[in-house]
Design a protein around this motif. Structure first.
Motif, PDB file in Angstrom:
ATOM      1  N   ASP A  35       0.838  -1.209   0.000  1.00  0.00           N
ATOM      2  CA  ASP A  35       0.000   0.000   0.000  1.00  0.00           C
ATOM      3  C   ASP A  35       0.871   1.256   0.000  1.00  0.00           C
ATOM      4  OD1 ASP A  35      -2.239  -1.629   0.032  1.00  0.00           O
ATOM      5  OD2 ASP A  35      -2.663  -1.313   2.170  1.00  0.00           O
ATOM      6  N   ALA A  36       1.945   1.235   0.801  1.00  0.00           N
ATOM      7  CA  ALA A  36       2.861   2.378   0.844  1.00  0.00           C
ATOM      8  C   ALA A  36       3.541   2.565  -0.507  1.00  0.00           C
ATOM      9  CB  ALA A  36       3.902   2.187   1.943  1.00  0.00           C
ATOM     10  N   LEU A  37       3.921   1.466  -1.152  1.00  0.00           N
ATOM     11  CA  LEU A  37       4.540   1.542  -2.474  1.00  0.00           C
ATOM     12  C   LEU A  37       3.572   2.144  -3.488  1.00  0.00           C
ATOM     13  CD1 LEU A  37       6.858   0.930  -4.435  1.00  0.00           C
ATOM     14  CD2 LEU A  37       5.941  -1.399  -4.637  1.00  0.00           C
ATOM     15  N   GLU A  38       2.314   1.740  -3.409  1.00  0.00           N
ATOM     16  CA  GLU A  38       1.301   2.282  -4.322  1.00  0.00           C
ATOM     17  C   GLU A  38       1.129   3.785  -4.112  1.00  0.00           C
ATOM     18  OE1 GLU A  38      -3.435   1.646  -5.091  1.00  0.00           O
ATOM     19  OE2 GLU A  38      -2.248  -0.121  -4.574  1.00  0.00           O
ATOM     20  N   LEU A  39       1.092   4.209  -2.854  1.00  0.00           N
ATOM     21  CA  LEU A  39       0.994   5.646  -2.553  1.00  0.00           C
ATOM     22  C   LEU A  39       2.234   6.394  -3.041  1.00  0.00           C
ATOM     23  CD1 LEU A  39      -0.549   5.673   1.048  1.00  0.00           C
ATOM     24  CD2 LEU A  39      -1.564   6.621  -1.030  1.00  0.00           C
ATOM     25  N   SER A  44       3.294  12.601  -7.647  1.00  0.00           N
ATOM     26  CA  SER A  44       3.894  13.100  -8.895  1.00  0.00           C
ATOM     27  C   SER A  44       5.385  13.417  -8.784  1.00  0.00           C
ATOM     28  CB  SER A  44       3.144  14.343  -9.373  1.00  0.00           C
ATOM     29  OG  SER A  44       3.240  15.366  -8.402  1.00  0.00           O
ATOM     30  N   ASN A  45       5.866  13.742  -7.601  1.00  0.00           N
ATOM     31  CA  ASN A  45       7.287  14.107  -7.471  1.00  0.00           C
ATOM     32  C   ASN A  45       8.199  12.889  -7.296  1.00  0.00           C
ATOM     33  OD1 ASN A  45       6.106  13.724  -4.945  1.00  0.00           O
ATOM     34  ND2 ASN A  45       7.576  15.030  -3.914  1.00  0.00           N
ATOM     35  N   ASN A  46       7.632  11.696  -7.234  1.00  0.00           N
ATOM     36  CA  ASN A  46       8.426  10.473  -7.087  1.00  0.00           C
ATOM     37  C   ASN A  46       8.508   9.724  -8.413  1.00  0.00           C
ATOM     38  OD1 ASN A  46       8.735  10.867  -4.308  1.00  0.00           O
ATOM     39  ND2 ASN A  46       6.871   9.757  -3.838  1.00  0.00           N
ATOM     40  N   VAL A  47       9.670   9.177  -8.699  1.00  0.00           N
ATOM     41  CA  VAL A  47       9.823   8.300  -9.857  1.00  0.00           C
ATOM     42  C   VAL A  47       9.231   6.953  -9.460  1.00  0.00           C
ATOM     43  CG1 VAL A  47      11.478   7.155 -11.367  1.00  0.00           C
ATOM     44  CG2 VAL A  47      11.916   9.497 -10.593  1.00  0.00           C
ATOM     45  N   PRO A  48       8.234   6.463 -10.205  1.00  0.00           N
ATOM     46  CA  PRO A  48       7.592   5.196  -9.830  1.00  0.00           C
ATOM     47  C   PRO A  48       8.594   4.038  -9.776  1.00  0.00           C
ATOM     48  CG  PRO A  48       6.324   6.312 -11.523  1.00  0.00           C
ATOM     49  CD  PRO A  48       7.612   7.062 -11.376  1.00  0.00           C
ATOM     50  N   MET A  49       8.395   3.168  -8.779  1.00  0.00           N
ATOM     51  CA  MET A  49       9.240   1.986  -8.620  1.00  0.00           C
ATOM     52  C   MET A  49       8.375   0.743  -8.801  1.00  0.00           C
ATOM     53  SD  MET A  49      11.662   2.914  -5.353  1.00  0.00           S
ATOM     54  CE  MET A  49      10.325   3.140  -4.182  1.00  0.00           C
ATOM     55  N   ASN A  50       8.875  -0.199  -9.547  1.00  0.00           N
ATOM     56  CA  ASN A  50       8.189  -1.469  -9.741  1.00  0.00           C
ATOM     57  C   ASN A  50       8.951  -2.524  -8.945  1.00  0.00           C
ATOM     58  OD1 ASN A  50       6.533  -3.477 -10.656  1.00  0.00           O
ATOM     59  ND2 ASN A  50       7.516  -3.650 -12.652  1.00  0.00           N
ATOM     60  N   LEU A  51       8.550  -2.716  -7.694  1.00  0.00           N
ATOM     61  CA  LEU A  51       9.269  -3.619  -6.801  1.00  0.00           C
ATOM     62  C   LEU A  51       8.504  -4.921  -6.600  1.00  0.00           C
ATOM     63  CD1 LEU A  51      10.325  -1.182  -3.931  1.00  0.00           C
ATOM     64  CD2 LEU A  51      11.677  -1.925  -5.877  1.00  0.00           C
ATOM     65  N   VAL A  52       9.245  -6.001  -6.519  1.00  0.00           N
ATOM     66  CA  VAL A  52       8.686  -7.290  -6.130  1.00  0.00           C
ATOM     67  C   VAL A  52       8.934  -7.423  -4.636  1.00  0.00           C
ATOM     68  CG1 VAL A  52       8.807  -9.785  -6.440  1.00  0.00           C
ATOM     69  CG2 VAL A  52       9.167  -8.263  -8.405  1.00  0.00           C
ATOM     70  N   LEU A  53       7.854  -7.531  -3.878  1.00  0.00           N
ATOM     71  CA  LEU A  53       7.977  -7.556  -2.423  1.00  0.00           C
ATOM     72  C   LEU A  53       8.038  -8.993  -1.913  1.00  0.00           C
ATOM     73  CD1 LEU A  53       5.491  -4.677  -1.571  1.00  0.00           C
ATOM     74  CD2 LEU A  53       7.985  -4.599  -1.601  1.00  0.00           C
ATOM     75  N   PHE A  54       9.177  -9.629  -2.130  1.00  0.00           N
ATOM     76  CA  PHE A  54       9.403 -10.966  -1.593  1.00  0.00           C
ATOM     77  C   PHE A  54       9.864 -10.815  -0.139  1.00  0.00           C
ATOM     78  CE2 PHE A  54      13.057  -9.510  -3.946  1.00  0.00           C
ATOM     79  CZ  PHE A  54      14.131  -9.747  -3.116  1.00  0.00           C
ATOM     80  N   GLU A  55       9.949 -11.918   0.587  1.00  0.00           N
ATOM     81  CA  GLU A  55      10.187 -11.854   2.027  1.00  0.00           C
ATOM     82  C   GLU A  55      11.469 -11.124   2.403  1.00  0.00           C
ATOM     83  OE1 GLU A  55      10.579 -14.624   6.018  1.00  0.00           O
ATOM     84  OE2 GLU A  55       9.737 -15.517   4.202  1.00  0.00           O
ATOM     85  N   ASP A  56      12.566 -11.381   1.685  1.00  0.00           N
ATOM     86  CA  ASP A  56      13.817 -10.692   2.025  1.00  0.00           C
ATOM     87  C   ASP A  56      13.694  -9.184   1.830  1.00  0.00           C
ATOM     88  OD1 ASP A  56      15.198 -12.903   2.886  1.00  0.00           O
ATOM     89  OD2 ASP A  56      16.241 -13.238   0.983  1.00  0.00           O
ATOM     90  N   ALA A  57      13.019  -8.753   0.770  1.00  0.00           N
ATOM     91  CA  ALA A  57      12.822  -7.315   0.529  1.00  0.00           C
ATOM     92  C   ALA A  57      12.008  -6.702   1.665  1.00  0.00           C
ATOM     93  CB  ALA A  57      12.140  -7.092  -0.815  1.00  0.00           C
ATOM     94  N   ILE A  58      10.966  -7.397   2.088  1.00  0.00           N
ATOM     95  CA  ILE A  58      10.128  -6.912   3.193  1.00  0.00           C
ATOM     96  C   ILE A  58      10.949  -6.799   4.473  1.00  0.00           C
ATOM     97  CG2 ILE A  58       8.188  -7.556   4.696  1.00  0.00           C
ATOM     98  CD1 ILE A  58       6.911  -8.774   2.115  1.00  0.00           C
ATOM     99  N   ARG A  59      11.784  -7.779   4.724  1.00  0.00           N
ATOM    100  CA  ARG A  59      12.641  -7.746   5.915  1.00  0.00           C
ATOM    101  C   ARG A  59      13.631  -6.576   5.845  1.00  0.00           C
ATOM    102  NH1 ARG A  59      12.835 -11.819   9.440  1.00  0.00           N
ATOM    103  NH2 ARG A  59      11.485 -13.591   9.059  1.00  0.00           N
ATOM    104  N   HIS A  60      14.215  -6.352   4.676  1.00  0.00           N
ATOM    105  CA  HIS A  60      15.169  -5.252   4.524  1.00  0.00           C
ATOM    106  C   HIS A  60      14.477  -3.902   4.701  1.00  0.00           C
ATOM    107  CE1 HIS A  60      18.548  -7.724   3.627  1.00  0.00           C
ATOM    108  NE2 HIS A  60      18.116  -8.120   2.436  1.00  0.00           N
ATOM    109  N   ILE A  61      13.308  -3.730   4.109  1.00  0.00           N
ATOM    110  CA  ILE A  61      12.565  -2.471   4.274  1.00  0.00           C
ATOM    111  C   ILE A  61      12.271  -2.236   5.747  1.00  0.00           C
ATOM    112  CG2 ILE A  61      10.351  -1.329   3.820  1.00  0.00           C
ATOM    113  CD1 ILE A  61      10.439  -2.768   1.034  1.00  0.00           C
ATOM    114  N   SER A  62      11.854  -3.276   6.439  1.00  0.00           N
ATOM    115  CA  SER A  62      11.552  -3.153   7.874  1.00  0.00           C
ATOM    116  C   SER A  62      12.781  -2.768   8.680  1.00  0.00           C
ATOM    117  CB  SER A  62      10.974  -4.470   8.402  1.00  0.00           C
ATOM    118  OG  SER A  62       9.774  -4.776   7.741  1.00  0.00           O
TER     119      SER A  62
END
Length: 153
Positions: A35-39, A44-62
């Protein structure tokens, strides 16, 4: 099995402040980050990111988010180019309502330019009381004195 994940961006207390707690439901955590990625992508001031949120990515973001929301938190992210350090850091900054500051290199970039960039970051964090993530790549450290300055902060 990997260790627990602690977050401060899922549930709020009665005053509307986020609670630092263990995230026990991975699907809830993934949805919150998605949801945060979608927001983030909709602004408009952010360059859109197309991220795959697999478990390791979620852990790193956290983890990145936890460090950003800790007083005087700092970290060094190590990995090969293209591994997602910058994208995950941008999203963690967005979740933490922190500013993402990336140093822009030019041909004429030198120690004076570097110190000016560091000064700007320190002014934002010190005088304006903002949370700022200063993002540097190893190839941006053109001179040994850059590392010495970072080490002396």
């Amino acid at each position: 099995k990997q260790g627990p994940i602690f977050t401060k961006f899922i549930n709020k207390d009665t005053e509307g402040k986020y609670i630092f707690e263990e995230a026990t439901d991975m699907s809830q955590l993934k949805k919150c980050i998605a949801d945060a990625l979608e927001l983030y992508n909709s602004e408009s001031n952010n360059v859109p990111m197309n991220l795959v949120l697999f478990e390791d990515a979620i852990r790193h973001i956290s983890r990145i988010h936890r460090v950003l929301t800790t007083d005087q938190g700092n970290m060094i992210l190590v990995g090969v180019g293209g591994s997602g350090r910058q994208s995950l850091s941008r999203l963690a900054c967005y979740l933490a309502e922190a500013e993402f500051y990336a140093i822009e290199m030019t041909n004429k970039y030198n120690i004076i330019s570097f110190r000016e960039d560091i000064k700007n970051v320190l002014l934002k964090t010190g005088l304006e009381d903002k949370t700022v993530a200063c993002f540097l790549y190893d190839y941006q450290l053109k001179e040994d004195s850059f590392i010495e300055d970072i080490n002396n902060l």
